[in-house]
Motif scaffolding. Sequence first.
Motif, PDB file in Angstrom:
ATOM      1  N   TYR A 199       0.794  -1.024  -0.099  1.00 45.59           N
ATOM      2  CA  TYR A 199       0.178   0.079  -0.130  1.00 45.59           C
ATOM      3  C   TYR A 199       0.787   1.103   0.145  1.00 45.59           C
ATOM      4  O   TYR A 199       0.378   2.203   0.213  1.00 45.59           O
ATOM      5  CB  TYR A 199      -1.012   0.116   1.264  1.00 45.59           C
ATOM      6  N   GLY A 200       2.070   0.944  -0.110  1.00 46.55           N
ATOM      7  CA  GLY A 200       3.167   2.384  -0.010  1.00 46.55           C
ATOM      8  C   GLY A 200       3.170   2.961   1.087  1.00 46.55           C
ATOM      9  O   GLY A 200       3.956   3.785   1.294  1.00 46.55           O
ATOM     10  N   GLU A 201       2.938   2.050   2.225  1.00 45.27           N
ATOM     11  CA  GLU A 201       2.963   2.881   3.709  1.00 45.27           C
ATOM     12  C   GLU A 201       4.205   2.442   4.355  1.00 45.27           C
ATOM     13  O   GLU A 201       4.542   1.371   4.424  1.00 45.27           O
ATOM     14  CB  GLU A 201       1.584   2.366   4.452  1.00 45.27           C
ATOM     15  N   SER A 202       4.772   3.489   4.903  1.00 45.40           N
ATOM     16  CA  SER A 202       6.079   3.216   5.727  1.00 45.40           C
ATOM     17  C   SER A 202       6.042   4.352   6.688  1.00 45.40           C
ATOM     18  O   SER A 202       5.994   5.603   6.336  1.00 45.40           O
ATOM     19  CB  SER A 202       7.344   3.153   4.945  1.00 45.40           C
ATOM     20  N   ASN A 203       6.888   4.108   7.564  1.00 42.48           N
ATOM     21  CA  ASN A 203       7.328   5.382   8.386  1.00 42.48           C
ATOM     22  C   ASN A 203       8.923   5.218   8.913  1.00 42.48           C
ATOM     23  O   ASN A 203       9.510   4.357   8.397  1.00 42.48           O
ATOM     24  CB  ASN A 203       6.587   5.309   9.820  1.00 42.48           C
ATOM     25  N   GLN A 204       9.533   6.193   9.527  1.00 39.21           N
ATOM     26  CA  GLN A 204      10.688   6.132   9.807  1.00 39.21           C
ATOM     27  C   GLN A 204      11.470   4.784  10.299  1.00 39.21           C
ATOM     28  O   GLN A 204      12.383   4.263  10.093  1.00 39.21           O
ATOM     29  CB  GLN A 204      11.365   7.466  10.422  1.00 39.21           C
ATOM     30  N   ALA A 205      10.762   4.364  11.256  1.00 32.96           N
ATOM     31  CA  ALA A 205      11.201   3.061  11.774  1.00 32.96           C
ATOM     32  C   ALA A 205      11.242   1.928  11.061  1.00 32.96           C
ATOM     33  O   ALA A 205      12.058   1.184  10.872  1.00 32.96           O
ATOM     34  CB  ALA A 205      10.135   2.715  13.007  1.00 32.96           C
ATOM     35  N   ILE A 206      10.307   1.945  10.010  1.00 34.79           N
ATOM     36  CA  ILE A 206      10.287   0.858   8.845  1.00 34.79           C
ATOM     37  C   ILE A 206      11.431   1.231   7.961  1.00 34.79           C
ATOM     38  O   ILE A 206      12.216   0.249   7.480  1.00 34.79           O
ATOM     39  CB  ILE A 206       8.983   0.834   8.246  1.00 34.79           C
ATOM     40  N   ILE A 220      14.670  -0.164   9.073  1.00 34.00           N
ATOM     41  CA  ILE A 220      14.851  -1.535   8.876  1.00 34.00           C
ATOM     42  C   ILE A 220      15.444  -1.788   7.461  1.00 34.00           C
ATOM     43  O   ILE A 220      16.557  -2.542   7.302  1.00 34.00           O
ATOM     44  CB  ILE A 220      13.580  -2.228   8.949  1.00 34.00           C
ATOM     45  N   MET A 221      15.023  -1.223   6.366  1.00 29.75           N
ATOM     46  CA  MET A 221      15.433  -1.278   5.212  1.00 29.75           C
ATOM     47  C   MET A 221      17.007  -0.567   5.069  1.00 29.75           C
ATOM     48  O   MET A 221      18.036  -1.251   4.617  1.00 29.75           O
ATOM     49  CB  MET A 221      14.597  -0.515   4.182  1.00 29.75           C
ATOM     50  N   LYS A 222      17.365   0.630   5.632  1.00 32.72           N
ATOM     51  CA  LYS A 222      18.578   1.223   5.596  1.00 32.72           C
ATOM     52  C   LYS A 222      19.553   0.156   6.257  1.00 32.72           C
ATOM     53  O   LYS A 222      20.740  -0.077   5.687  1.00 32.72           O
ATOM     54  CB  LYS A 222      18.599   2.550   6.440  1.00 32.72           C
ATOM     55  N   ASP A 223      19.171  -0.622   7.443  1.00 33.88           N
ATOM     56  CA  ASP A 223      19.914  -1.180   8.264  1.00 33.88           C
ATOM     57  C   ASP A 223      20.477  -2.586   7.609  1.00 33.88           C
ATOM     58  O   ASP A 223      21.780  -2.923   7.726  1.00 33.88           O
ATOM     59  CB  ASP A 223      19.357  -1.684   9.599  1.00 33.88           C
ATOM     60  N   ARG A 224      19.661  -2.945   6.481  1.00 39.30           N
ATOM     61  CA  ARG A 224      19.877  -4.191   5.660  1.00 39.30           C
ATOM     62  C   ARG A 224      20.360  -3.816   4.385  1.00 39.30           C
ATOM     63  O   ARG A 224      20.550  -4.898   3.591  1.00 39.30           O
ATOM     64  CB  ARG A 224      18.535  -5.061   5.652  1.00 39.30           C
ATOM     65  N   GLY A 225      20.699  -2.634   3.857  1.00 35.46           N
ATOM     66  CA  GLY A 225      20.996  -2.168   2.633  1.00 35.46           C
ATOM     67  C   GLY A 225      20.148  -2.438   1.714  1.00 35.46           C
ATOM     68  O   GLY A 225      20.242  -2.808   0.419  1.00 35.46           O
ATOM     69  N   ILE A 226      18.840  -2.381   1.934  1.00 34.34           N
ATOM     70  CA  ILE A 226      17.744  -2.679   0.768  1.00 34.34           C
ATOM     71  C   ILE A 226      16.928  -1.384   0.455  1.00 34.34           C
ATOM     72  O   ILE A 226      16.825  -0.506   1.000  1.00 34.34           O
ATOM     73  CB  ILE A 226      16.520  -3.467   1.435  1.00 34.34           C
ATOM     74  N   MET A 227      16.889  -1.284  -0.775  1.00 29.80           N
ATOM     75  CA  MET A 227      16.354   0.055  -1.499  1.00 29.80           C
ATOM     76  C   MET A 227      14.745  -0.265  -1.585  1.00 29.80           C
ATOM     77  O   MET A 227      14.409  -1.178  -2.007  1.00 29.80           O
ATOM     78  CB  MET A 227      17.051   0.199  -2.840  1.00 29.80           C
ATOM     79  N   PHE A 230      10.289   1.176  -2.053  1.00 30.50           N
ATOM     80  CA  PHE A 230       9.283   1.857  -2.848  1.00 30.50           C
ATOM     81  C   PHE A 230       8.278   2.065  -2.040  1.00 30.50           C
ATOM     82  O   PHE A 230       7.812   1.278  -1.641  1.00 30.50           O
ATOM     83  CB  PHE A 230       9.199   1.195  -4.159  1.00 30.50           C
ATOM     84  N   GLY A 231       7.878   3.476  -2.261  1.00 31.70           N
ATOM     85  CA  GLY A 231       6.438   3.841  -1.857  1.00 31.70           C
ATOM     86  C   GLY A 231       5.611   3.696  -2.744  1.00 31.70           C
ATOM     87  O   GLY A 231       5.775   3.217  -3.666  1.00 31.70           O
ATOM     88  N   ASP A 290      15.401   9.744  -1.731  1.00 30.85           N
ATOM     89  CA  ASP A 290      15.578   8.659  -0.662  1.00 30.85           C
ATOM     90  C   ASP A 290      15.530   7.456  -0.898  1.00 30.85           C
ATOM     91  O   ASP A 290      14.243   6.917  -1.153  1.00 30.85           O
ATOM     92  CB  ASP A 290      14.458   9.147   0.646  1.00 30.85           C
ATOM     93  N   PHE A 291      16.395   6.647  -0.842  1.00 27.45           N
ATOM     94  CA  PHE A 291      16.360   5.327  -1.365  1.00 27.45           C
ATOM     95  C   PHE A 291      15.851   4.314  -0.279  1.00 27.45           C
ATOM     96  O   PHE A 291      15.805   2.899  -0.553  1.00 27.45           O
ATOM     97  CB  PHE A 291      17.825   4.748  -1.572  1.00 27.45           C
ATOM     98  N   GLU A 292      15.092   4.859   0.667  1.00 25.62           N
ATOM     99  CA  GLU A 292      14.634   3.940   1.554  1.00 25.62           C
ATOM    100  C   GLU A 292      12.962   4.339   1.462  1.00 25.62           C
ATOM    101  O   GLU A 292      12.006   3.724   1.965  1.00 25.62           O
ATOM    102  CB  GLU A 292      14.661   4.077   2.961  1.00 25.62           C
ATOM    103  N   ASN A 293      12.642   5.191   0.451  1.00 20.16           N
ATOM    104  CA  ASN A 293      11.232   5.586   0.070  1.00 20.16           C
ATOM    105  C   ASN A 293      11.326   6.085  -1.333  1.00 20.16           C
ATOM    106  O   ASN A 293      10.807   7.298  -1.412  1.00 20.16           O
ATOM    107  CB  ASN A 293      10.892   6.536   0.999  1.00 20.16           C
TER     108      ASN A 293
END
Length: 351
Positions: free
Chosen positions: A191-198, A201-208, A210-211, A222-225
Motif C-alpha cells: 500500500y506504499g505505507e512506511s514510517n521512519q522506523a520501517i 529496517i531497510m537502511k540497516d539491511r542495505g535494502i532499497m 519503494f513507496g 530517499d533510497f528507503e522511500n
Amino acid sequence: MMRSSLLVSGIGMSVALQAQDYLPILQYHHVSETTPRSTSLSPAEFIGHMDYLESAGFEVVDLRTALNKIKVNSPLPEKAVAITFDDSYRDIYTGAFPILSEREYPFTVFINTEPVLAKRSSALTWEQMKEMEKSGAVFANHTVNHPYMMRKEEGETNEAWLSRMTQEVDTVEELLLEKLDFTPKMFAYPYGESNQAIRNIMKDRGIMAFGQQSGVVSIDSDFENLPRFPASGVYANLATLKTKLNSQPMPLLNADAGGDLAGADPVSIRLTFKEGKYRFKDLACYVSGQGKANLEWTADNQVVATAPKAFGTGRGRINCTMPDSTGRSYYWYSNVWIRPAADQHYVSEKS
C-alpha cells in the motif's frame, strides 16, 4: 540478450548516449481483463504501453543495476525506464511475461510470499519465477502477508509491532535466497505505507525500498522511500503516461512534509529548490480530490504548498509539477500522507 544500452567508444567517437541521471519507473499489478480494474490493465493496453516505449526510443533497463548506478552518479542510457510489478499474481506470468519476453525487456516483481507458499491458483509458483528469471525477471521483497506496515494489532506494543514487521521483511529475504538463490535487496511497501522506523529496517539491511508516491528517481531521492509511476487502472491511459515517462525530478534541496501522518488540519509541504533558472511562476501543486494547493512563496527559492482542506481517512497526496526551460518536459514531485481512522491502530509518530 537483454535490450540494454551498449557503450561503444573509439577514438573521437561514441555511439552511446549517456545523458540521463534519473529514472522513471512504471508500477503494474494485474495484466488481465478479469481482475479488479483499479489495479489492472488488459493485455492489449499493456502491449500499447510496451509498443510506445519501443517506438519512442526508451531503453528498458534492469531496475537494480540502474538504481546502483544512480547512487554513485553513474549515467544511465538516454530515455532509460524500468518496469515493475507488485504482488505475486499469476497473470504476471500469463498476461505480461509473454509480451515482455518477446521484446527482451527486463522487469522486477515484488512478491508477497504467503500466496506462493499456500500454492494458490491465482499466485505465481517458484517454477514460473525461475522460468521468468531466465528471460530477465528479478524477484524482490513485498513482505509475507502484505500487511499495512504502519498499523499495530489490537493490544500490540510498539516493540512487538516492530519485531513483526522486521520478520515480514527478513522472512522473504531468506525465501528469495532459498528458492531463487538471489535477493536484489529491493522492497516495495504494501500500500506504499512506511514510517521512519520501517525505513530504518531497510537502511540497516542495505535494502532499497519503494513507496507509492509518483515521480522519478535521482541521486537526491530517499533510497528507503523511492517513487514510481502507477500504470494500471485509471493510470493506464497512455496519453497521461507519456507525460510522466518524459518527466524529470523536481530540482529540490529539501522537502519538509511534517511527517507521514495527516490529522484534522490541512497538510502542507515546504519545498526548497536548488539554485538555477526555473519557471517558478508555472509551478502547480495538486491535492488529491481537492484541486490546486495554495502556494505561498516564503523565499525566492522556497514555497509552501497547502491543501485547501483536511484529508479524509486514508491516503492523500500532493503532486507538484513545473515545466522545464524547453516546455517539453515537466519536473515532478509527489508526497503521500495517511490520515488514520481511530480504530486502525497506526503507530504514532511521537512513539
